[in-house]
Design an enzyme around this catalytic site. Structure first.
Site, PDB file in Angstrom:
ATOM      1  N   LYS A 125     -26.468  10.236  21.228  1.00  0.00           N
ATOM      2  CA  LYS A 125     -26.009   8.978  20.737  1.00  0.00           C
ATOM      3  C   LYS A 125     -24.409   9.223  20.525  1.00  0.00           C
ATOM      4  O   LYS A 125     -24.143  10.174  20.520  1.00  0.00           O
ATOM      5  CB  LYS A 125     -26.815   8.646  19.190  1.00  0.00           C
ATOM      6  CG  LYS A 125     -26.626   7.200  18.841  1.00  0.00           C
ATOM      7  CD  LYS A 125     -27.599   6.354  19.178  1.00  0.00           C
ATOM      8  CE  LYS A 125     -27.080   4.768  18.838  1.00  0.00           C
ATOM      9  NZ  LYS A 125     -28.433   4.011  19.362  1.00  0.00           N
ATOM     10  N   ASP A 165     -25.274  -0.421  21.521  1.00  0.00           N
ATOM     11  CA  ASP A 165     -25.951  -0.519  20.404  1.00  0.00           C
ATOM     12  C   ASP A 165     -25.329  -1.518  19.484  1.00  0.00           C
ATOM     13  O   ASP A 165     -24.373  -2.532  20.186  1.00  0.00           O
ATOM     14  CB  ASP A 165     -25.757   0.959  19.844  1.00  0.00           C
ATOM     15  CG  ASP A 165     -26.805   0.899  18.404  1.00  0.00           C
ATOM     16  OD1 ASP A 165     -27.827   0.821  18.546  1.00  0.00           O
ATOM     17  OD2 ASP A 165     -26.081   1.142  17.473  1.00  0.00           O
TER      18      ASP A 165
HETATM   19  P1  NDP Z   1     -25.694  -6.239  17.180  1.00  0.00           P
HETATM   20  O1  NDP Z   1     -24.427  -5.635  17.169  1.00  0.00           O
HETATM   21  O2  NDP Z   1     -25.891  -7.173  18.421  1.00  0.00           O
HETATM   22  O3  NDP Z   1     -26.334  -7.044  15.854  1.00  0.00           O
HETATM   23  C1  NDP Z   1     -26.376  -6.468  14.871  1.00  0.00           C
HETATM   24  C2  NDP Z   1     -26.665  -7.509  13.770  1.00  0.00           C
HETATM   25  O4  NDP Z   1     -27.103  -7.083  12.643  1.00  0.00           O
HETATM   26  C3  NDP Z   1     -25.563  -8.639  13.621  1.00  0.00           C
HETATM   27  O5  NDP Z   1     -26.210  -9.779  13.352  1.00  0.00           O
HETATM   28  C4  NDP Z   1     -24.956  -8.027  12.245  1.00  0.00           C
HETATM   29  O6  NDP Z   1     -24.132  -8.877  11.531  1.00  0.00           O
HETATM   30  C5  NDP Z   1     -26.142  -7.655  11.514  1.00  0.00           C
HETATM   31  N1  NDP Z   1     -25.859  -6.613  10.346  1.00  0.00           N
HETATM   32  C6  NDP Z   1     -24.984  -5.486  10.369  1.00  0.00           C
HETATM   33  N2  NDP Z   1     -24.917  -5.108   9.501  1.00  0.00           N
HETATM   34  C7  NDP Z   1     -25.450  -5.625   8.313  1.00  0.00           C
HETATM   35  C8  NDP Z   1     -25.892  -5.555   6.990  1.00  0.00           C
HETATM   36  N3  NDP Z   1     -25.438  -4.570   6.409  1.00  0.00           N
HETATM   37  N4  NDP Z   1     -26.523  -6.590   6.577  1.00  0.00           N
HETATM   38  C9  NDP Z   1     -27.124  -7.774   7.449  1.00  0.00           C
HETATM   39  N5  NDP Z   1     -26.779  -7.740   8.561  1.00  0.00           N
HETATM   40  C10 NDP Z   1     -26.138  -6.873   9.132  1.00  0.00           C
HETATM   41  O7  NDP Z   1     -26.735  -5.010  17.252  1.00  0.00           O
HETATM   42  P2  NDP Z   1     -28.075  -4.887  17.756  1.00  0.00           P
HETATM   43  O8  NDP Z   1     -28.881  -6.161  17.485  1.00  0.00           O
HETATM   44  O9  NDP Z   1     -27.965  -4.315  19.355  1.00  0.00           O
HETATM   45  O10 NDP Z   1     -28.882  -3.473  17.051  1.00  0.00           O
HETATM   46  C11 NDP Z   1     -29.538  -3.915  15.793  1.00  0.00           C
HETATM   47  C12 NDP Z   1     -30.190  -2.398  15.349  1.00  0.00           C
HETATM   48  O11 NDP Z   1     -31.215  -2.379  16.549  1.00  0.00           O
HETATM   49  C13 NDP Z   1     -29.251  -1.399  15.083  1.00  0.00           C
HETATM   50  O12 NDP Z   1     -29.924  -0.548  14.151  1.00  0.00           O
HETATM   51  C14 NDP Z   1     -29.483  -0.762  16.532  1.00  0.00           C
HETATM   52  O13 NDP Z   1     -29.171   0.697  16.355  1.00  0.00           O
HETATM   53  C15 NDP Z   1     -31.098  -0.910  16.801  1.00  0.00           C
HETATM   54  N6  NDP Z   1     -31.538  -0.986  18.145  1.00  0.00           N
HETATM   55  C16 NDP Z   1     -30.638  -1.562  19.315  1.00  0.00           C
HETATM   56  C17 NDP Z   1     -31.156  -1.656  20.464  1.00  0.00           C
HETATM   57  C18 NDP Z   1     -30.481  -2.412  21.554  1.00  0.00           C
HETATM   58  O14 NDP Z   1     -31.059  -2.532  22.640  1.00  0.00           O
HETATM   59  N7  NDP Z   1     -29.414  -3.218  21.289  1.00  0.00           N
HETATM   60  C19 NDP Z   1     -32.087  -0.544  21.012  1.00  0.00           C
HETATM   61  C20 NDP Z   1     -32.836  -0.066  19.740  1.00  0.00           C
HETATM   62  C21 NDP Z   1     -32.488  -0.011  18.710  1.00  0.00           C
HETATM   63  P3  NDP Z   1     -22.608  -8.842  11.955  1.00  0.00           P
HETATM   64  O15 NDP Z   1     -22.273  -9.598  12.884  1.00  0.00           O
HETATM   65  O16 NDP Z   1     -21.940  -9.647  10.370  1.00  0.00           O
HETATM   66  O17 NDP Z   1     -22.133  -7.417  11.612  1.00  0.00           O
END
Ligand code: NDP
Length: 443
Positions: A125, A165
């Site tokens: 990572k 990510d």
């Molecule tokens: P993105 O950056 O696309 O989206 C993250 C989302 O979570 C945004 O809407 C963000 O809001 C919100 N968020 C972040 N912090 C908080 C918080 N403290 N409270 C509420 N909402 C929050 O990321 P991903 O969708 O790619 O990833 C999301 C999760 O999934 C992570 O844990 C990642 O490690 C995991 N993951 C992702 C994969 C992938 O293929 N993308 C694969 C496997 C796991 P804001 O815009 O305000 O920050």
């Protein structure tokens, strides 16, 4: 002291302050006590001591110039945790909260997740404390080019293959791909999540969210149930959340929430996905804008998404976003199944509460493995110089997710812990890596 407890105590004292890493390691190692007791050869070979120590941790300076001509300095990370079963593989996160402990927790989880996919990929990572939010495209490009100028020394198609990510989507991957290619002269699959015209895989964007829903569909089917007419609460509004909502809706569920870090929306009629995609994918806007598209929906500042009654909850935002109190609220309101789209979104208290109260709980390392699995399919296509159709990739993704559900379910049953997907995922993910490490000697 038992072997597992001994290794954990050493880990905490050797890695002070890395609380997310401690949390992730404790969750996995707790499950492994029963396996290591039955297999004394693991202790003799120092297997757990080696497993919790990354093979390599790289930290580097990332200097870049902002639009006002000021020099900015961020910190870059890549943790190459374990390559017993294949090249290191795992995403890159750009978020101000990123530090070594967070990257290590994610890299450690990735070892077992990647093993569960059944594909030949090791665990790693990376990331930076850079915040792409509010930056111009030129600033993001300048940062990504500087980040890759250093990182390119350590990665490669058969060495370490990063992906996206939090904070790293198609734009960032594109800039990083361009810089690596420019420096090395190689046109190879050293990054996944690439754009379709330059080696990306169809269905990669959808893969984590769709995969999560395929996993839950398999859990439900095993119990003679389905998504049809279920009310679903989703957190997040990023890549994982959007495509989890899309697939759950396609399977007949009503998804009523989404959130970002400033607040959440509740749409009792079901989320309007076109509006959500426009706000988040096109305008890079805030979730509160949703009520301009759907005046009957509610917007609430701050946390609170878990107070909405539902049958199924899918946390898809970030680590430790669902605490013990949230778990109590979900159970009280009738939630029956929780599956993690994000990495470690539920605190240990929340997971314990779900398990004590008979809630079906699927941990991220199993339920969100669809993203990395499809990244591995992207690597296969790059190596073969081929490009599969959306339907081909989606069908393989679905097969992989159903297989992970079946494996984790069967392993938990085999050890007398039926319905315990946490144990099943940790045990099944571990055994494959452990056997490969044993075969390869003390390295
Ligand atoms: P993105 O950056 O696309 O989206 C993250 C989302 O979570 C945004 O809407 C963000 O809001 C919100 N968020 C972040 N912090 C908080 C918080 N403290 N409270 C509420 N909402 C929050 O990321 P991903 O969708 O790619 O990833 C999301 C999760 O999934 C992570 O844990 C990642 O490690 C995991 N993951 C992702 C994969 C992938 O293929 N993308 C694969 C496997 C796991 P804001 O815009 O305000 O920050």
């Amino acid at each position: 002291m038992s072997y597992v407890k001994d290794v954990l105590a050493q880990l905490v004292s050797r890695n002070p302050g890395e609380k997310e890493f401690h949390q992730a390691a404790e969750e996995v190692l707790d499950s492994l006590a029963v396996i290591t007791e039955k297999n004394p050869q693991f202790q003799k070979a120092g297997l757990l001591e080696r497993l919790v120590e990354p093979e390599r941790q790289i930290m580097f300076r990332v200097p870049w110039v902002d639009d006002n001509g000021n020099v900015q300095v961020n910190r870059g990370f890549r943790v190459q945790f374990n390559n017993a079963i294949g090249p290191y593989k795992g995403g890159i996160r750009f978020h101000p909260s990123v530090n070594l402990g967070i990257i290590k927790f994610l890299g450690f989880e990735q070892i077992f997740k990647n093993s569960l996919t059944g594909l030949p990929i090791g665990g790693g990572k990376g990331g930076s404390d850079f915040d792409p939010k509010g930056k111009s495209d030129r600033e993001v490009m300048a940062f990504c080019q500087s980040f890759m100028t250093e990182l390119c020394k350590y990665i490669g198609a058969d060495v370490d293959v990063p992906a996206g990510d939090i904070g790293v989507g198609g734009r960032e991957i594109g800039y990083m791909y361009g810089q690596y290619k420019r420096i090395t002269g190689l046109y190879e699959g050293f990054l996944t999540g690439k754009g379709i015209p330059y080696g990306g895989s169809l269905a990669r964007t959808e893969a984590t969210g769709y995969g999560l829903v395929y996993f839950v569909e398999a859990m439900l089917e095993r119990r003679g149930d389905s998504f049809k007419d279920k009310t679903v609460v989703v957190s997040g509004s990023g890549n994982v959340a959007i495509y989890a909502i899309e697939k759950a809706q396609q399977l007949g569920a009503k998804v009523v929430t989404a959130c970002d870090s400033t607040g959440y929306i509740y749409d009792k009629d079901g989320i309007d996905l076109a509006a959500l995609k426009e706000i988040k994918e096109v305008k890079r806007g805030r979730i509160k804008e949703y009520v301009q598209y759907r005046p009957n929906a509610e917007y609430h500042d701050g946390v609170g998404v878990w107070s909405v009654p539902c049958d199924i909850a899918l946390p898809c935002a970030t680590q430790n976003e669902l605490c013990g109190e949230d778990a109590k609220m979900l159970v009280k309101n009738g939630c029956k199944l929780v599956a993690e789209g994000a990495n470690m979104p539920s605190t240990p208290e929340a997971v314990a509460y779900f398990q004590e109260n008979g809630i079906l709980f699927a941990p991220g390392k199993a339920a969100n493995a669809g993203g990395v699995a499809t990244s591995a399919l992207e690597m296969s296509q790059n190596s073969m110089r081929l490009h599969w159709t959306f339907e081909e990739v989606d069908a393989k993704l679905k097969g992989i997710m159903r297989n992970i559900e079946a494996t984790t379910s069967e392993v938990s049953k085999e050890y007398g812990m039926e319905n315990n997907y946490v144990f099943g995922a940790n045990a099944a993910g571990f055994l494959k890596v452990a056997n490969a490490m044993m075969a390869q000697g003390i390295v």
